[in-house]
Design an enzyme around this catalytic site. Structure first.
Site, PDB file in Angstrom:
ATOM      1  CG  ASP A 250      17.996  46.224  40.949  1.00  0.00           C
ATOM      2  OD1 ASP A 250      19.158  45.891  40.698  1.00  0.00           O
ATOM      3  OD2 ASP A 250      17.101  45.407  41.185  1.00  0.00           O
ATOM      4  CG  LEU A 251      22.555  51.260  40.762  1.00  0.00           C
ATOM      5  CD1 LEU A 251      23.576  52.231  41.339  1.00  0.00           C
ATOM      6  CD2 LEU A 251      21.849  51.879  39.558  1.00  0.00           C
ATOM      7  CD  GLU A 252      20.277  43.539  38.625  1.00  0.00           C
ATOM      8  OE1 GLU A 252      20.565  42.357  38.321  1.00  0.00           O
ATOM      9  OE2 GLU A 252      19.282  43.838  39.307  1.00  0.00           O
ATOM     10  CD  GLU A 253      26.530  40.748  34.969  1.00  0.00           C
ATOM     11  OE1 GLU A 253      25.733  40.096  34.255  1.00  0.00           O
ATOM     12  OE2 GLU A 253      27.575  40.268  35.401  1.00  0.00           O
TER      13      GLU A 253
END
Length: 407
Positions: A156-159
């Site tokens: 889960d790659l996000e801010e």
């Protein structure tokens, strides 16, 4: 997933790629036993997110019994809050000494299900930020795969992590190593959604994957918390994201859809958007008709009605803030996996049949109904629980219509 996750939420060095394989082969007896419980990829693709130790976690076994769900996406594995390159649950509980999450996994597997583990999310320090390179990042994640005998993992790659070029290089590199070292591992990569598919940082992440020659089972976007309004805006974003996948990787449309996923948010989002059961049905229809690879949502902890029903405009980590029966949204994941959710048989009551009332206006398959609208159908009156169109009253226990009695 800025969605509440921000506030609700030293691996042994691997010097060669073979070391990761050795770690998997040398897994403990429990992991070896778990290898026999692997589900089809369709189930891992349909696994909704569940926080097993936070946000008033529901009973996974009860959800399985009520819905037919078999797979869960457990969240989130992070770097230790105090620093270091070793996996923890939520930054506080070391995976190496965990028993709480293991107990949840054991319950799910004993009932014929399985889990994927999600790493990253919105809050906390990610291992890609804390570890020095892709190999050490992969070594940390390999501990998780080995301990729990995993067949699936979600990045889960996000801010704010995906704004860090070095961290994304480590995460994508680690995902590639894990994919190579764990035969058959189902790998999903989840990132932010925007109206045009995904934003600048999401596109840079895709380019990083391309440069490393890494292709997961799917790249999923989260079309919420970005000015979305219902299912139409979400399916539009999925169409646009498909075009981005085509242009980035040189895929045709069908290949891009086969590597594309949807990760929604049930009920009220952090920014006040609302996604109802009808919205989920529309997106599910889109996903299945386009042969997309993944359909999931955040989260099972929220897949129940607030008590009392929230009409004040708040977002909760433990309920959806929309009118629903418990686990309504999980049933869409079950459908995506290719299974019909079970229907429970109501307990008969010895009360006498009530005197029929006056019939309301007859239900119409072409009319649009919203919450509170009343119709008659089959000599019964019905009231709409949410927005609906062309859904026959009484066709499903979990449908949009509440029976008000004979007329």
């Amino acid at each position: 997933m800025t969605r509440l996750r921000a506030c609700l939420v030293a691996a042994a060095a691997v010097t060669t790629a073979a070391a990761g394989t050795t770690a998997l082969v040398a897994t403990n007896a429990q992991g070896a036993t778990n290898a026999a419980t692997a589900l089809s990829n369709r189930w891992y693709a349909a696994a909704p997110y569940l926080m097993p130790t936070d946000n008033n976690p529901p009973d996974a076994g009860a959800i399985m019994d009520a819905t037919g769900l078999k797979a869960f996406q457990l969240a989130f594995v992070l770097a230790p809050n105090g620093g270091g390159c070793s996996p923890t649950w939520g930054g506080t509980s070391p995976v190496s000494s965990d028993t709480a999450v293991q107990s949840v996994i054991n319950t799910i597997r004993a009932k014929g299900g399985d889990v994927s583990v999600s790493i990253g999310g919105y809050g906390g320090t990610k291992l890609g930020q804390a570890c020095s390179d892709p190999a050490s990042t992969a070594a940390a994640y390999q501990q998780v795969i080995t301990k729990y005998g995993l067949h699936a993992i979600d990045f889960d790659l996000e801010e704010p992590e995906y704004e860090n070029t070095a961290a994304i290089h480590n995460e994508i590199g680690a995902a590639k190593i894990l994919q190579q070292n764990n035969a058959g591992l189902y790998v999903s990569v989840t990132t932010a959604g925007t109206a045009d598919g995904t934003g600048w940082f999401g596109k840079q992440m895709l380019l990083e994957a391309k440069s490393q020659g890494f292709t997961p089972n799917n790249f999923s976007i989260m079309p919420f918390d970005g000015g979305f309004s219902g299912a139409a805006s979400q399916t539009s974003a999925l169409t646009n994201f498909n075009s981005i996948l085509q242009s980035t990787f040189g895929w045709d449309q069908a290949t891009a859809y086969a590597h594309e996923g949807f990760s929604g948010m049930n009920g009220r989002s952090d920014t006040g958007e609302y996604f109802t059961q009808a919205d989920f049905q529309t997106v599910l229809n889109y996903a299945t008709s386009h042969n997309m690879d993944r359909f999931t949502f955040w989260s099972l902890n929220r897949d129940r009605q607030c008590s009392p029903v929230d009409n004040g405009g708040t977002t909760s980590g433990t309920c959806s803030s929309v009118a629903q029966n418990a686990w309504d949204f999980a049933k869409y994941s079950v459908q995506f996996a290719g299974v019909t959710p079970p229907t429970s048989t109501p307990t008969p009551t010895p009360t006498p049949t009530p005197t029929p009332g006056t019939c309301k206006t007859a239900w119409s398959s072409t009319a649009v109904y919203t919450q509170g609208n009343e119709v008659s159908y089959g000599n019964h009156n019905w009231v709409a629980k949410w927005w609906t169109q062309n859904e026959v009253p009484g066709a499903s226990q979990w449908g949009p219509w509440q029976d008000e009695g004979s007329c």
